[in-house]
Design an enzyme around this catalytic site. Structure first.
Site, PDB file in Angstrom:
ATOM      1  CG  HIS A  80      -0.381  -0.022   2.536  1.00 41.64           C
ATOM      2  ND1 HIS A  80       0.102   1.105   3.158  1.00 41.64           N
ATOM      3  CD2 HIS A  80      -0.191  -1.031   3.412  1.00 41.64           C
ATOM      4  CE1 HIS A  80       0.544   0.790   4.355  1.00 41.64           C
ATOM      5  NE2 HIS A  80       0.395  -0.509   4.540  1.00 41.64           N
ATOM      6  CG  ASP A  82      -2.881   4.064   2.717  1.00 41.61           C
ATOM      7  OD1 ASP A  82      -2.425   3.013   2.232  1.00 41.61           O
ATOM      8  OD2 ASP A  82      -3.850   4.072   3.517  1.00 41.61           O
ATOM      9  CG  ASP A 112       2.590  -0.066   7.828  1.00 36.70           C
ATOM     10  OD1 ASP A 112       2.377  -0.621   6.738  1.00 36.70           O
ATOM     11  OD2 ASP A 112       1.686   0.141   8.663  1.00 36.70           O
ATOM     12  CD  GLU A 144      -3.269  -1.672   4.971  1.00 42.40           C
ATOM     13  OE1 GLU A 144      -3.448  -2.721   5.597  1.00 42.40           O
ATOM     14  OE2 GLU A 144      -2.806  -0.644   5.511  1.00 42.40           O
ATOM     15  CD  GLU A 145      -1.830   1.817   7.503  1.00 42.88           C
ATOM     16  OE1 GLU A 145      -2.583   1.317   8.353  1.00 42.88           O
ATOM     17  OE2 GLU A 145      -0.624   1.525   7.400  1.00 42.88           O
ATOM     18  CD  GLU A 172       0.873  -4.023   5.519  1.00 41.90           C
ATOM     19  OE1 GLU A 172       1.608  -3.400   6.330  1.00 41.90           O
ATOM     20  OE2 GLU A 172      -0.118  -3.510   4.985  1.00 41.90           O
ATOM     21  CG  HIS A 366       0.420   2.288  12.475  1.00 39.50           C
ATOM     22  ND1 HIS A 366      -0.894   1.888  12.564  1.00 39.50           N
ATOM     23  CD2 HIS A 366       0.837   1.898  11.250  1.00 39.50           C
ATOM     24  CE1 HIS A 366      -1.244   1.252  11.452  1.00 39.50           C
ATOM     25  NE2 HIS A 366      -0.205   1.254  10.649  1.00 39.50           N
TER      26      HIS A 366
HETATM   27 ZN    ZN Z   1       0.777  -1.461   6.321  1.00 43.62          ZN
END
Ligand code: ZN
Length: 395
Positions: A80, A82, A112, A144-145, A172, A366
């Site tokens: 992903h 984003d 990530d 995705e997030e 991931e 994150h």
């Molecule tokens: Zn991810």
């Protein structure tokens, strides 16, 4: 930087370039996608953009055909574009300016999952240098997030164009270990509408908060059932299905019967558990028992459910050749489960044999000062080179 010396010359440059785009899910990812698109074209490839409904975001997918021109089957690498917000986080450097310190690369998305994408782009020359026995598909998604929305439109596009990868590796962060299973997650908002009244005259109103509280207590009782009675899957850190009420808001003043109450809940089910059965029980209680009781107080009262997002589980039972491939490419034989959801569940549901394996640790995903060890980037390069050799057509 001794470790960075072993990386391909353009790898850090690519990761740095990708991190510089603030692709927080609320923003467009089009500039980043355009850069990837241009790079793929430099290598003679013909990428396809799959925009979202208003064109502000896009997936990108490209197929490197087999030596005979075939685009059927093969391996898809998926990631992903984003990232999650940095709002309110205390970073010690600019999150969108990648910085190497003490053999780590810092930046939002470092783990990530922009390092995975950066390695693919840096190693494109090697991936396209030999005729392939089976096709290689590269896929980048949006959103995705915030619920895996991009993967859904990506799969629709692949189906419409008759492109059906046999296997998928979702990059991931797993510290380059093979992950064959994760839980599903299902998110809902529940909105109670009652009737406001002065609190000295409660029979005049319908208290939305009190009915929401009964719904929440019921949801907790179902969570307790799963915790005590299972079903259990010991391969997960929390080996049963969990339910969580995460937000609630409602009411206007302590001396007013509450007219509104909204709460959000999610459940994360182990593979094999019927998620529709869990939701139906909650829905039956709220719509079948609470709503009539509210309406008996006043006909205007109501309650409604809105789904916020859903990610299907990834089941170890669904992985075969992809798991074997990842074991060969990483030289390991472990098989792990993770607690977080990925697009892999959607790919598996679409019939693609899927494993999650990518550089970096989810522990850094994150977080403020997100980073990836340079050694992980190096391991991902080794993985891509091994893949290129594996897919090569043997004369
Ligand atoms: Zn991810």
């Amino acid at each position: 930087m001794t470790e960075s010396a072993v990386l391909a010359p353009t790898t850090l440059a690519w990761i740095t370039r990708l991190i510089a785009f603030d692709t927080t899910s609320r923003n467009s990812n089009r500039e980043l996608i355009d850069v990837i698109d241009a790079e793929l074209r430099v290598h003679g490839l013909d990428p396809v953009l799959v925009p979202n409904s208003d064109g502000t975001k896009a997936n990108l997918v490209v197929t490197i055909p087999a030596h005979d021109g075939s685009t059927t089957g093969g391996v898809m690498l998926a990631g992903h574009t984003d990232v999650v917000p940095v709002d309110g986080q205390a970073w010690s450097s600019d999150p969108f300016t990648a910085e190497v310190r003490e053999n780590r690369l810092y930046g939002r998305g470092a783990a990530d999952m922009k390092a995975f994408s950066g390695v693919i782009l840096a190693l494109l020359p090697e991936l396209v240098s030999r005729p392939l026995a089976t096709p290689l598909h590269l896929a980048w998604t949006y959103d995705e997030e915030v619920g895996c929305h991009g993967a859904i439109t990506l799969l629709a596009d692949l189906a419409a164009r008759g492109i059906r990868p046999s296997m998928c590796i979702v990059g991931e962060p797993t510290s380059m270990r093979a992950v064959s299973a994760h839980k599903s997650s299902h998110l809902y908002r529940v909105s109670f509408t009652g009737l406001a009244s002065h609190s000295s005259n409660t029979p005049n109103g319908v208290n939305a908060i009190e009915y929401a509280a009964r719904a929440i207590a019921f949801i907790r009782s179902i969570a307790d059932e799963h915790r005590v009675n299972g079903p259990f899957d010991a391969s997960f850190e929390v080996p049963y299905t969990t339910i969580n009420v995460g937000t609630i808001s409602g009411g206007a003043a302590v001396n007013t019967v509450a007219e509104r109450c909204d709460f959000e809940f999610e459940f994360r089910a182990i593979p094999g558990v019927s998620t529709s059965a869990i939701f139906s029980r909650i829905e039956d209680f709220v719509l079948g028992e609470l709503r009539p009781a509210m309406r008996a107080e006043h006909a205007i009262a109501d309650v409604s459910f809105a789904p916020i997002g859903a990610v299907p589980s990834l089941s170890a039972a669904g992985t075969g050749a992809a798991l074997q491939l990842v074991h060969e490419l990483t030289g390991t034989s472990s098989e792990e489960t993770v607690g977080y959801g990925t697009e892999g569940g959607l790919f598996q549901l679409a019939g693609i044999d899927t494993v999650v394996c990518g550089p970096g640790s989810i522990r850094q995903g994150h977080t403020a000062n997100e980073f990836i060890d340079l050694a992980q980037i190096s391991a991902c390069e080794d993985f891509m080179r091994a893949l290129a050799r594996q897919l090569a057509h043997q004369h």
